[in-house]
Design a protein around this motif. Structure first.
Motif, PDB file in Angstrom:
ATOM      1  N   MET A 124     -76.373  32.444  62.192  1.00 26.48           N
ATOM      2  CA  MET A 124     -75.404  32.943  60.974  1.00 26.48           C
ATOM      3  C   MET A 124     -74.318  32.135  61.014  1.00 26.48           C
ATOM      4  O   MET A 124     -73.734  31.886  62.213  1.00 26.48           O
ATOM      5  CB  MET A 124     -75.179  34.270  61.281  1.00 26.48           C
ATOM      6  N   THR A 125     -73.770  31.816  59.695  1.00 29.19           N
ATOM      7  CA  THR A 125     -72.351  30.991  59.837  1.00 29.19           C
ATOM      8  C   THR A 125     -71.372  32.218  59.629  1.00 29.19           C
ATOM      9  O   THR A 125     -71.159  33.079  58.646  1.00 29.19           O
ATOM     10  CB  THR A 125     -72.211  30.182  58.622  1.00 29.19           C
ATOM     11  N   GLY A 126     -70.241  32.243  60.541  1.00 28.76           N
ATOM     12  CA  GLY A 126     -69.204  33.483  60.296  1.00 28.76           C
ATOM     13  C   GLY A 126     -68.468  33.312  61.521  1.00 28.76           C
ATOM     14  O   GLY A 126     -68.851  32.687  62.823  1.00 28.76           O
ATOM     15  N   GLY A 168     -75.575  48.348  69.365  1.00 25.58           N
ATOM     16  CA  GLY A 168     -75.670  47.154  70.066  1.00 25.58           C
ATOM     17  C   GLY A 168     -76.340  46.147  69.203  1.00 25.58           C
ATOM     18  O   GLY A 168     -77.422  46.577  68.654  1.00 25.58           O
ATOM     19  N   ARG A 169     -75.766  44.804  69.196  1.00 29.56           N
ATOM     20  CA  ARG A 169     -76.752  43.622  68.507  1.00 29.56           C
ATOM     21  C   ARG A 169     -76.184  42.490  69.100  1.00 29.56           C
ATOM     22  O   ARG A 169     -75.026  42.249  69.210  1.00 29.56           O
ATOM     23  CB  ARG A 169     -76.766  43.876  67.054  1.00 29.56           C
ATOM     24  N   GLY A 170     -77.274  41.593  69.495  1.00 29.43           N
ATOM     25  CA  GLY A 170     -76.839  40.556  70.119  1.00 29.43           C
ATOM     26  C   GLY A 170     -77.709  39.228  69.664  1.00 29.43           C
ATOM     27  O   GLY A 170     -78.456  39.508  68.633  1.00 29.43           O
ATOM     28  N   GLY A 171     -77.194  38.306  69.830  1.00 30.70           N
ATOM     29  CA  GLY A 171     -77.801  37.095  69.570  1.00 30.70           C
ATOM     30  C   GLY A 171     -77.413  35.847  70.191  1.00 30.70           C
ATOM     31  O   GLY A 171     -76.391  35.806  71.106  1.00 30.70           O
ATOM     32  N   SER A 172     -78.141  34.808  70.158  1.00 33.53           N
ATOM     33  CA  SER A 172     -77.605  33.467  71.105  1.00 33.53           C
ATOM     34  C   SER A 172     -78.083  32.231  70.258  1.00 33.53           C
ATOM     35  O   SER A 172     -78.933  32.303  69.232  1.00 33.53           O
ATOM     36  CB  SER A 172     -77.976  33.440  72.490  1.00 33.53           C
ATOM     37  N   GLY A 173     -77.535  31.210  70.379  1.00 37.67           N
ATOM     38  CA  GLY A 173     -77.881  29.951  69.849  1.00 37.67           C
ATOM     39  C   GLY A 173     -77.530  28.784  70.678  1.00 37.67           C
ATOM     40  O   GLY A 173     -77.509  29.206  72.074  1.00 37.67           O
ATOM     41  N   THR A 190     -66.764  42.660  69.199  1.00 43.55           N
ATOM     42  CA  THR A 190     -67.656  41.722  69.198  1.00 43.55           C
ATOM     43  C   THR A 190     -67.103  40.639  70.008  1.00 43.55           C
ATOM     44  O   THR A 190     -65.995  39.961  70.068  1.00 43.55           O
ATOM     45  CB  THR A 190     -67.850  41.021  67.709  1.00 43.55           C
ATOM     46  N   VAL A 191     -68.148  40.171  70.813  1.00 41.78           N
ATOM     47  CA  VAL A 191     -67.703  39.118  72.121  1.00 41.78           C
ATOM     48  C   VAL A 191     -68.489  37.967  71.851  1.00 41.78           C
ATOM     49  O   VAL A 191     -69.732  38.273  71.626  1.00 41.78           O
ATOM     50  CB  VAL A 191     -67.957  39.843  73.391  1.00 41.78           C
ATOM     51  N   SER A 192     -67.855  36.993  71.570  1.00 39.87           N
ATOM     52  CA  SER A 192     -68.539  35.469  71.364  1.00 39.87           C
ATOM     53  C   SER A 192     -68.233  34.751  72.637  1.00 39.87           C
ATOM     54  O   SER A 192     -67.107  34.295  72.890  1.00 39.87           O
ATOM     55  CB  SER A 192     -68.338  34.846  70.208  1.00 39.87           C
ATOM     56  N   ALA A 193     -69.471  34.380  73.567  1.00 46.50           N
ATOM     57  CA  ALA A 193     -68.967  33.443  74.502  1.00 46.50           C
ATOM     58  C   ALA A 193     -69.794  32.055  74.374  1.00 46.50           C
ATOM     59  O   ALA A 193     -70.904  31.924  73.772  1.00 46.50           O
ATOM     60  CB  ALA A 193     -69.588  34.011  75.751  1.00 46.50           C
ATOM     61  N   HIS A 194     -68.938  31.136  74.673  1.00 46.29           N
ATOM     62  CA  HIS A 194     -69.583  29.715  74.556  1.00 46.29           C
ATOM     63  C   HIS A 194     -70.121  29.275  75.718  1.00 46.29           C
ATOM     64  O   HIS A 194     -69.691  28.309  76.504  1.00 46.29           O
ATOM     65  CB  HIS A 194     -68.254  28.791  74.086  1.00 46.29           C
ATOM     66  N   THR A 195     -71.409  29.857  76.034  1.00 50.31           N
ATOM     67  CA  THR A 195     -72.055  29.504  77.073  1.00 50.31           C
ATOM     68  C   THR A 195     -73.514  29.813  76.963  1.00 50.31           C
ATOM     69  O   THR A 195     -73.865  30.766  76.180  1.00 50.31           O
ATOM     70  CB  THR A 195     -71.674  30.149  78.490  1.00 50.31           C
ATOM     71  N   ARG A 196     -74.408  29.421  77.650  1.00 55.21           N
ATOM     72  CA  ARG A 196     -75.993  29.753  77.445  1.00 55.21           C
ATOM     73  C   ARG A 196     -76.526  29.155  78.769  1.00 55.21           C
ATOM     74  O   ARG A 196     -77.156  28.196  78.528  1.00 55.21           O
ATOM     75  CB  ARG A 196     -76.473  29.259  76.202  1.00 55.21           C
ATOM     76  N   PRO A 197     -76.228  29.629  79.877  1.00 57.45           N
ATOM     77  CA  PRO A 197     -77.004  29.239  81.179  1.00 57.45           C
ATOM     78  C   PRO A 197     -78.396  29.299  81.332  1.00 57.45           C
ATOM     79  O   PRO A 197     -78.836  30.318  80.744  1.00 57.45           O
ATOM     80  CB  PRO A 197     -76.192  30.103  82.256  1.00 57.45           C
ATOM     81  N   ALA A 198     -78.896  28.212  81.723  1.00 53.19           N
ATOM     82  CA  ALA A 198     -80.383  28.093  82.032  1.00 53.19           C
ATOM     83  C   ALA A 198     -80.723  28.897  83.419  1.00 53.19           C
ATOM     84  O   ALA A 198     -81.808  29.373  83.282  1.00 53.19           O
ATOM     85  CB  ALA A 198     -80.740  26.678  82.123  1.00 53.19           C
ATOM     86  N   ASP A 199     -79.776  29.016  84.275  1.00 51.73           N
ATOM     87  CA  ASP A 199     -80.243  29.618  85.184  1.00 51.73           C
ATOM     88  C   ASP A 199     -80.440  31.295  85.338  1.00 51.73           C
ATOM     89  O   ASP A 199     -79.419  31.757  84.726  1.00 51.73           O
ATOM     90  CB  ASP A 199     -78.806  29.376  86.580  1.00 51.73           C
TER      91      ASP A 199
END
Length: 170
Positions: A52-54, A115-120, A138-147
């Motif tokens: 989503m763009t927002g 609650g609702r979440g998502g990731s990209g 609403t919390v947006s975190a700039h991370t997506r760890p593979a571990d």
């Protein structure tokens, strides 16, 4: 953001609240675009990964309006909030319930939140309005760890942040 883009976004968000409130969950994007006075293409446009763009503010505004009953007819909102327990091995916290597109999570103090979440690629987002829509974060975190261990710690941190924000407001 350009001034005209901001205006169109604001008009589109306002229409996205009004049209479903009149038409219910079957509202389509074309009537929303028409009410906003914009073409429907920007409403369909998404990021390169289909996200989503927002902004976090936009998402928080939408979910707070949803939870407070400003978007859907009461019966439609009640259907979304009709929940069942999630399986113990789902990865969700104990006591989490799943509805139509929403999770209902308990707070450490009285109450619960939707609650609702998502990731990209490179980010995660968690939205959490109280069930009455009066408060939300609403919390947006700039991370997506593979571990997996780091990802689990991140999820615990996001849940703690949401709980603190909704339970410890002044």
């Amino acid at each position: 953001m350009r001034a005209d883009a901001r205006r169109n976004r604001d008009k589109s968000l306002t229409a996205a609240v009004r049209v479903p409130a009149k038409e219910g969950v079957d509202a389509r994007l074309e009537p929303i675009a028409k009410e906003a006075g914009v073409g429907s293409t920007p409403l369909y446009r998404s990021g390169a990964d289909g996200s989503m763009t927002g902004t976090a503010h936009d998402v928080n505004r939408f979910f707070s309006a949803l939870a407070s009953g400003r978007l859907l007819k009461p019966a439609d909102l009640a259907a979304m909030q009709t929940t069942v327990p999630v399986p113990p091995d789902s990865g969700e916290p104990a006591g989490t319930r799943d509805g139509l597109g929403l999770f209902v999570n308990s707070l450490s103090r009285d109450g619960s939140y939707l609650g609702r979440g998502g990731s990209g690629f490179g980010y995660v987002i968690r939205t959490a309005p109280t069930t009455d829509g009066r408060r939300g974060i609403t919390v947006s975190a700039h991370t997506r760890p593979a571990d997996p261990q780091t990802a689990a710690r991140r999820e615990d941190t996001l849940r703690s942040l949401v709980d603190h924000a909704l339970c410890h407001t002044a």
